[in-house]
Design an enzyme around this catalytic site. Structure first.
Site, PDB file in Angstrom:
ATOM      1  N   LEU A  39      12.568  -4.070  -1.811  1.00 52.71           N
ATOM      2  CA  LEU A  39      13.807  -3.485  -1.306  1.00 52.71           C
ATOM      3  C   LEU A  39      13.850  -3.838   0.173  1.00 52.71           C
ATOM      4  CD1 LEU A  39      14.099   0.169  -2.693  1.00 52.71           C
ATOM      5  CD2 LEU A  39      15.713  -1.696  -3.063  1.00 52.71           C
ATOM      6  N   ASP A  40      14.992  -4.279   0.651  1.00 54.06           N
ATOM      7  CA  ASP A  40      15.124  -4.585   2.075  1.00 54.06           C
ATOM      8  C   ASP A  40      14.833  -3.346   2.908  1.00 54.06           C
ATOM      9  OD1 ASP A  40      15.970  -7.235   1.594  1.00 54.06           O
ATOM     10  OD2 ASP A  40      18.003  -6.518   1.219  1.00 54.06           O
ATOM     11  N   HIS A  41      14.462  -3.555   4.164  1.00 52.89           N
ATOM     12  CA  HIS A  41      14.135  -2.413   5.029  1.00 52.89           C
ATOM     13  C   HIS A  41      15.308  -1.460   5.178  1.00 52.89           C
ATOM     14  CE1 HIS A  41      16.308  -4.548   8.170  1.00 52.89           C
ATOM     15  NE2 HIS A  41      16.252  -3.447   8.878  1.00 52.89           N
TER      16      HIS A  41
END
Length: 178
Positions: A39-41
């Site tokens: 998951l992206d930051h």
């Protein structure tokens, strides 16, 4: 072993960072597990961690077409035409997406506050949608909603295949399989 984590906003999907940013190590005490997917930051929600390479492969390999469901808060009042486009598949710069399940969704009553909060603009409404994908391109949900004219403001993954967030608070973990 399989562990569910509700990954908070701003946390990197890795266990170390030489720049001092928040990582999975700040939330997962179990040793010898790694993220099955990413998951992206700036995305939140369900992240699965495992010590089983075959299970990780089954969860992440696009050939297995594991369904991943997201709630997205978008800029503007999304319309049926935009949802229909996502249901057919959206042309992105790296080619067309597979068709997605896309539906209107209300703001969840279980939603936690995000730090920092999503920007607020009185004159521009936001809306929520549910998207289920069976592929996992880089920043795909964000690129799809932008392509149909409704940029994503907040993105929360709520389900991967049979595994769901199910009330985990941000930063909390739950052992799913031993």
């Amino acid at each position: 072993m399989l562990i569910a984590l509700n990954k908070p906003y701003g946390v990197l999907c890795q266990f170390t960072d030489d720049r001092g940013r928040a990582t999975l190590a700040d939330f997962v005490g179990q040793k010898d597990v790694y993220a099955a997917g990413r998951l992206d930051h700036d995305s939140e929600g369900l992240l699965l961690l495992t010590d089983d390479g075959r299970l990780a492969h089954r969860l992440t390999d696009p050939r297995h077409k594991q369904a991943k469901t997201y709630l997205a808060q978008v800029d503007g009042a999304i319309d049926e035409a935009a949802l229909q486009t996502m249901r057919r598949g959206v042309m992105l710069n790296d080619g067309p997406t597979l068709p997605a399940e896309a539906a209107f969704a209300g703001e969840p009553d279980w939603l936690w506050l995000r730090d920092p909060p999503v920007r607020f603009r009185k004159a521009i409404p936001t809306s929520w949608l549910s998207l289920t994908l069976r592929e996992g391109r880089n920043r795909q949900v964000r690129r799809m909603t932008a392509a149909v004219g409704f940029p994503t403001l907040r993105l929360i993954r709520v389900r991967i295949g049979d595994y769901a967030l199910d009330g985990l608070a941000p930063g909390e973990t739950r052992v799913l399989l031993r």
